[in-house]
Design a protein around this motif. Structure first.
Motif, PDB file in Angstrom:
ATOM      1  N   HIS A 197      23.391  50.690  66.028  1.00 28.94           N
ATOM      2  CA  HIS A 197      24.296  51.748  66.479  1.00 28.94           C
ATOM      3  C   HIS A 197      23.754  52.413  67.739  1.00 28.94           C
ATOM      4  CE1 HIS A 197      25.832  55.936  66.515  1.00 28.94           C
ATOM      5  NE2 HIS A 197      26.945  55.406  66.038  1.00 28.94           N
ATOM      6  N   ASP A 198      22.455  52.722  67.750  1.00 28.60           N
ATOM      7  CA  ASP A 198      21.871  53.467  68.867  1.00 28.60           C
ATOM      8  C   ASP A 198      21.709  52.604  70.120  1.00 28.60           C
ATOM      9  OD1 ASP A 198      21.763  55.497  67.047  1.00 28.60           O
ATOM     10  OD2 ASP A 198      19.597  55.414  66.745  1.00 28.60           O
ATOM     11  N   LEU A 199      21.406  51.317  69.940  1.00 32.13           N
ATOM     12  CA  LEU A 199      21.232  50.430  71.094  1.00 32.13           C
ATOM     13  C   LEU A 199      22.529  50.294  71.887  1.00 32.13           C
ATOM     14  CD1 LEU A 199      19.021  47.628  69.522  1.00 32.13           C
ATOM     15  CD2 LEU A 199      18.300  49.342  71.196  1.00 32.13           C
ATOM     16  N   ALA A 200      23.652  50.484  71.215  1.00 31.35           N
ATOM     17  CA  ALA A 200      24.944  50.416  71.899  1.00 31.35           C
ATOM     18  C   ALA A 200      25.296  51.732  72.574  1.00 31.35           C
ATOM     19  CB  ALA A 200      26.040  50.045  70.900  1.00 31.35           C
ATOM     20  N   ARG A 201      24.440  52.734  72.418  1.00 27.73           N
ATOM     21  CA  ARG A 201      24.737  54.075  72.938  1.00 27.73           C
ATOM     22  C   ARG A 201      23.587  54.661  73.751  1.00 27.73           C
ATOM     23  NH1 ARG A 201      27.401  52.835  68.599  1.00 27.73           N
ATOM     24  NH2 ARG A 201      29.530  53.597  68.259  1.00 27.73           N
ATOM     25  N   GLY A 202      22.879  53.807  74.456  1.00 24.04           N
ATOM     26  CA  GLY A 202      21.914  54.305  75.425  1.00 24.04           C
ATOM     27  C   GLY A 202      20.457  54.074  75.120  1.00 24.04           C
ATOM     28  N   VAL A 203      20.094  53.836  73.860  1.00 21.35           N
ATOM     29  CA  VAL A 203      18.687  53.596  73.523  1.00 21.35           C
ATOM     30  C   VAL A 203      18.279  52.214  74.024  1.00 21.35           C
ATOM     31  CG1 VAL A 203      17.048  53.255  71.624  1.00 21.35           C
ATOM     32  CG2 VAL A 203      18.690  55.139  71.547  1.00 21.35           C
ATOM     33  N   GLN A 204      17.110  52.147  74.665  1.00 22.77           N
ATOM     34  CA  GLN A 204      16.665  50.887  75.268  1.00 22.77           C
ATOM     35  C   GLN A 204      15.392  50.330  74.650  1.00 22.77           C
ATOM     36  OE1 GLN A 204      16.717  53.232  78.848  1.00 22.77           O
ATOM     37  NE2 GLN A 204      17.963  51.716  79.894  1.00 22.77           N
ATOM     38  N   GLY A 205      14.701  51.125  73.868  1.00 23.79           N
ATOM     39  CA  GLY A 205      13.474  50.667  73.233  1.00 23.79           C
ATOM     40  C   GLY A 205      13.339  51.257  71.844  1.00 23.79           C
ATOM     41  N   VAL A 206      12.867  50.450  70.889  1.00 25.83           N
ATOM     42  CA  VAL A 206      12.770  50.845  69.484  1.00 25.83           C
ATOM     43  C   VAL A 206      11.308  50.875  69.054  1.00 25.83           C
ATOM     44  CG1 VAL A 206      13.261  50.121  67.117  1.00 25.83           C
ATOM     45  CG2 VAL A 206      15.053  49.976  68.869  1.00 25.83           C
ATOM     46  N   TRP A 207      10.878  52.030  68.537  1.00 20.99           N
ATOM     47  CA  TRP A 207       9.556  52.159  67.935  1.00 20.99           C
ATOM     48  C   TRP A 207       9.751  52.152  66.424  1.00 20.99           C
ATOM     49  CZ3 TRP A 207       4.708  53.282  70.500  1.00 20.99           C
ATOM     50  CH2 TRP A 207       4.806  53.244  71.895  1.00 20.99           C
ATOM     51  N   LEU A 208       9.246  51.119  65.778  1.00 20.92           N
ATOM     52  CA  LEU A 208       9.443  50.939  64.341  1.00 20.92           C
ATOM     53  C   LEU A 208       8.147  51.278  63.606  1.00 20.92           C
ATOM     54  CD1 LEU A 208      11.569  49.959  62.254  1.00 20.92           C
ATOM     55  CD2 LEU A 208      10.451  47.717  62.370  1.00 20.92           C
ATOM     56  N   GLN A 209       8.178  52.358  62.835  1.00 13.10           N
ATOM     57  CA  GLN A 209       7.026  52.768  62.039  1.00 13.10           C
ATOM     58  C   GLN A 209       7.070  52.039  60.706  1.00 13.10           C
ATOM     59  OE1 GLN A 209       4.264  55.138  62.613  1.00 13.10           O
ATOM     60  NE2 GLN A 209       3.695  53.811  60.900  1.00 13.10           N
ATOM     61  N   VAL A 210       6.086  51.180  60.483  1.00 22.34           N
ATOM     62  CA  VAL A 210       6.035  50.383  59.263  1.00 22.34           C
ATOM     63  C   VAL A 210       5.267  51.146  58.187  1.00 22.34           C
ATOM     64  CG1 VAL A 210       5.206  48.214  58.259  1.00 22.34           C
ATOM     65  CG2 VAL A 210       6.136  48.245  60.584  1.00 22.34           C
ATOM     66  N   ALA A 211       5.744  51.063  56.954  1.00 20.27           N
ATOM     67  CA  ALA A 211       5.037  51.689  55.838  1.00 20.27           C
ATOM     68  C   ALA A 211       3.764  50.907  55.539  1.00 20.27           C
ATOM     69  CB  ALA A 211       5.929  51.732  54.602  1.00 20.27           C
ATOM     70  N   THR A 212       2.638  51.610  55.549  1.00 20.21           N
ATOM     71  CA  THR A 212       1.366  50.998  55.189  1.00 20.21           C
ATOM     72  C   THR A 212       0.770  51.784  54.033  1.00 20.21           C
ATOM     73  OG1 THR A 212       0.071  52.363  56.726  1.00 20.21           O
ATOM     74  CG2 THR A 212       1.029  50.329  57.604  1.00 20.21           C
ATOM     75  N   GLU A 213      -0.442  51.449  53.666  1.00 22.89           N
ATOM     76  CA  GLU A 213      -1.085  52.147  52.561  1.00 22.89           C
ATOM     77  C   GLU A 213      -1.357  53.607  52.899  1.00 22.89           C
ATOM     78  OE1 GLU A 213      -4.549  49.952  51.598  1.00 22.89           O
ATOM     79  OE2 GLU A 213      -3.468  48.244  50.763  1.00 22.89           O
ATOM     80  N   THR A 214      -1.375  53.939  54.187  1.00 25.80           N
ATOM     81  CA  THR A 214      -1.735  55.301  54.587  1.00 25.80           C
ATOM     82  C   THR A 214      -0.652  56.019  55.377  1.00 25.80           C
ATOM     83  OG1 THR A 214      -2.828  54.375  56.550  1.00 25.80           O
ATOM     84  CG2 THR A 214      -4.203  54.793  54.616  1.00 25.80           C
TER      85      THR A 214
END
Length: 691
Positions: free
Chosen positions: A100-117
């Motif tokens: 949804h956001d990439l079609a509305r101006g966002v050009q880069g995605v920071w994906l926070q992955v769930a880890t043990e901490t």
């Protein structure tokens, strides 16, 4: 474009001496000295309203070494890239959100992955990452994978997912975000030795240079230090020290300085202190250019690739709408400072995963600055300002001193291992929070102009454990089709200190054969660990928010918030200033103030206090009224049932007598408001975590 072209006509501008500028300024001040307007920051920077004249700009135009004024000589597209961060635990939610956001101006995605901490998106099943990355590969958008010590494991999975989608690996862009030092200072340790961490960084860098050349590998982030309270100069020093450490590691592993430096992505935080933040970014680029010059023995066109993230430290859980104003100022500073990409935090970033509205507002903040404010069409808009240039030099010199101290200890890893750096940041954080507690550094909507009756916003987000359960069936089916025993044995036989590309290539092959994240994670561990004292993240508003939480507890348990009666003595002009001050101070802690237009006599005031049924009272009036009334009024308030009686103003020599009369506390500009409010809650039987 050459320097001569850029600077053509510069000498045609009229020049004036420093003395002429000072005389003109002091004329406006009607003879008062300029020093009255000078501000000193927590780390000693002198912010003068009239900075000294700087050297001529022809030594460093935008796009040329030492890159103080920016890393590009010609504007590219809109000036910077708009980035957004995602951390909803459900992969499907993130896939929908970023599509949804990439079609509305966002050009880069920071994906926070769930880890043990850390919290983030749960990717227990290999196909989960494919679900998220599919929208990215279709449009060749940038992906930045934040997975802590598991960075190589998730990088191998992402490569496998991209191949499954028939994406061109050479076209992948973003960063693998390998940041062992950042992981260590957040979590307290690495699940492997430092030698293994060095080798892993080098192995992925070598592999990526050949197969995914558009991907950055190492993440050089100042965020852990910033969130722990670092001053601007300390933050720049930490950034340069981290980058220098990774540069050494990569060069020691046999990479060239050029390849090593070009593989690093730098990340810095920005606050609403606009001029300081602009200068901070410029100083960071300048110092990194100096490091590369010293490493190569000559100047280089390799510039710092800088991503700016609006500071998590300045966000609040209360009156969250004000966060939009904070991040707008911080985004402006990042853009004017010349960041290549910027991430503006959504207003509800502290309330679990942001919704579509808040993400849209965050992205549109940048769109407006780029398109409607035209910031994206100007190179180094702050360049040439004496104030900015002088501040840049001050920050650079102070940050370099911090950096040299760490170098004298043996570098950042050794400074962290001894705890010396952590102690410096904690001391700086204590200084900042002391000023916040005294309300000298105001937090709008929290410590200043609080909205005590604000409507709370709640959002239900599934827990990571629920998402893992949802993925369990698919994971079990995958394991039945792809047994892990043979893969685990093969990966365990790898040399964990192998810095060649073959080490990471083995991880990719294993991922292609069905290795899970857990299997890949185990392959990165060598049976050792590297531990340091973790940095303690502290948001600016935390202590006041704990007080507001205590107020909510009272409301839930007793049906009302704690109340304080404003004992306004005399007519409005006599008490208003101190009454307004007292109201804001107590409501900042969730204590509801009962106001009035004032009382002619102490007896009338006491009668109104009794009628209010408040537990506390604060006397507000003039010094002259205090001198004649307090020793009569205070005992009457106590007799009328006041648990604590406060006085708005400094007592001076009368403190002992007024305390004897019944005044418990004095509140005034510069007092420790948090301590005063914490003691109030303690009198109600509620103990604060901080107290």
């Amino acid at each position: 474009m050459t320097k001569d072209t850029i600077l053509a006509g510069w000498e045609d501008f009229p020049h004036h001496t420093q003395e002429e500028w000072q005389a003109a300024a002091e004329k406006l001040l009607k003879g008062a000295p300029l020093s009255r307007l000078t501000r000193q920051t927590l780390d000693g920077l002198q912010l003068s309203p009239l900075a000294p004249q700087t050297p001529p700009l022809e030594d460093a135009p935008p796009g040329f070494w030492p890159h103080r004024r920016g890393s590009q000589a010609v504007l590219e597209k809109a000036g910077w890239l708009i980035h957004q961060r995602y951390w909803h635990p459900a992969p499907s939610e993130n896939a929908q959100a970023l599509a949804h956001d990439l079609a509305r101006g966002v050009q880069g995605v920071w994906l926070q992955v769930a880890t043990e901490t850390s919290e983030g998106v749960v990717l227990s099943h290999p196909s989960a990452l494919s679900e998220i990355s599919a929208p990215l590969e279709k449009g060749a958008h940038a992906l930045y994978l934040l997975a802590g010590s598991d960075a190589l494991a998730y990088a191998a999975q992402r490569i496998t997912a991209a191949q499954a989608l028939q994406a061109d690996l050479a076209g992948l862009c973003g960063a693998w975000c390998v940041d062992p030092l950042g992981t260590a200072v957040i979590t307290g340790q690495l699940p492997s030795s430092l030698e293994a961490a060095k080798a892993q960084l080098a192995s992925l860098t070598r592999w990526s240079l050949e197969h995914t050349p558009k991907m950055k590998v190492g993440l050089v982030s100042s965020l852990p230090h910033h969130n722990a309270g670092a001053s601007p100069t300390q933050e720049v020093a930490a950034l340069i020290a981290t980058g220098t450490t990774y540069l050494r590691w990569l060069c020691d592993a046999g990479l060239s300085i050029e390849d090593a430096a070009s593989s690093l992505l730098f990340e810095i935080a920005t606050t609403g202190d606009i001029f300081v933040e602009i200068a901070k970014i410029r100083a960071a680029r300048l110092l990194w250019a100096r490091v590369l010059e010293a490493s190569l023995g000559e100047t280089t066109d390799i510039a710092m690739h800088l991503h700016a993230r609006t500071s998590p430290r300045i966000l609040t859980r209360r009156d969250i709408w004000v966060n939009m104003l904070r991040t707008t100022a911080a985004t402006f500073a990042a853009s004017a400072g010349g960041a290549q990409s910027i991430e503006s935090a959504p207003l509800d970033a502290l309330l679990q995963a942001p919704d579509a509205f808040s993400r849209r507002m965050a992205a549109n903040t940048q769109v407006i600055l780029q398109e409607e404010s035209h910031l994206g069409k100007v190179l180094d808009p702050a360049g040439g300002s004496w104030y900015i240039e002088d501040l840049t030099e001050q920050i650079a010199q102070a940050a370099w001193s911090h950096f040299q101290e760490m170098e004298a200890m043996g570098g950042l890893p050794q400074a962290l291992a001894t705890g010396a750096w952590q102690a410096k940041l904690e001391a700086m954080s204590d200084k900042r929070h002391k000023r916040i507690a005294q309300r000298k550094d105001a937090i709008t909507g929290v410590s200043a102009f609080p909205l005590i009756q604000e409507r709370t916003i709640s959002r239900t987000t599934p827990s990571p454990s629920t998402i893992r359960q949802d993925q369990q069936a698919a994971l079990q089916q995958h394991l039945s089709q792809h047994p892990q025993d043979a893969l685990e044995q093969k990966l365990q036989d790898l040399d964990k200190t192998d810095a060649s590309a073959s080490f990471f290539d083995a991880l990719v092959q294993a991922a292609q054969q069905g290795a899970t994240i857990e299997t890949l994670r185990l392959a990165l561990q060598d049976g050792a660990s590297w531990s340091v004292q973790p940095l303690k993240a502290r948001r600016d508003a935390e202590r006041f928010e704990q007080l507001r939480d205590a107020s909510d507890t009272c409301l839930q348990q007793q049906g009302k918030r704690p109340q304080i009666f404003l004992g306004n003595l005399g007519p409005i002009p006599q008490h208003k200033a101190r009454a307004d001050f007292a109201r804001q101070l107590f409501e900042a802690g969730g204590v509801e103030a009962i106001d009035n237009d004032g009382f002619a006599t102490p007896q009338e005031l006491v009668e109104a206090f009794q009628a209010s049924q408040a537990a506390f009272a604060v006397v507000c009036s003039s010094d002259a009224a205090y001198a004649t009334s307090i020793e009569t009024l205070a005992p009457l308030l106590k007799e009328a049932g006041a648990q604590q009686v406060y006085l708005a103003g400094k007592p001076g020599e009368a403190e002992e007598a007024w305390r004897a009369a019944g005044i418990n506390h004095f509140v005034f500009m510069g007092c420790d408001a948090c301590s005063v409010l914490e003691e109030l809650y303690q009198s109600l039987g509620i103990r604060m975590n901080h107290a």
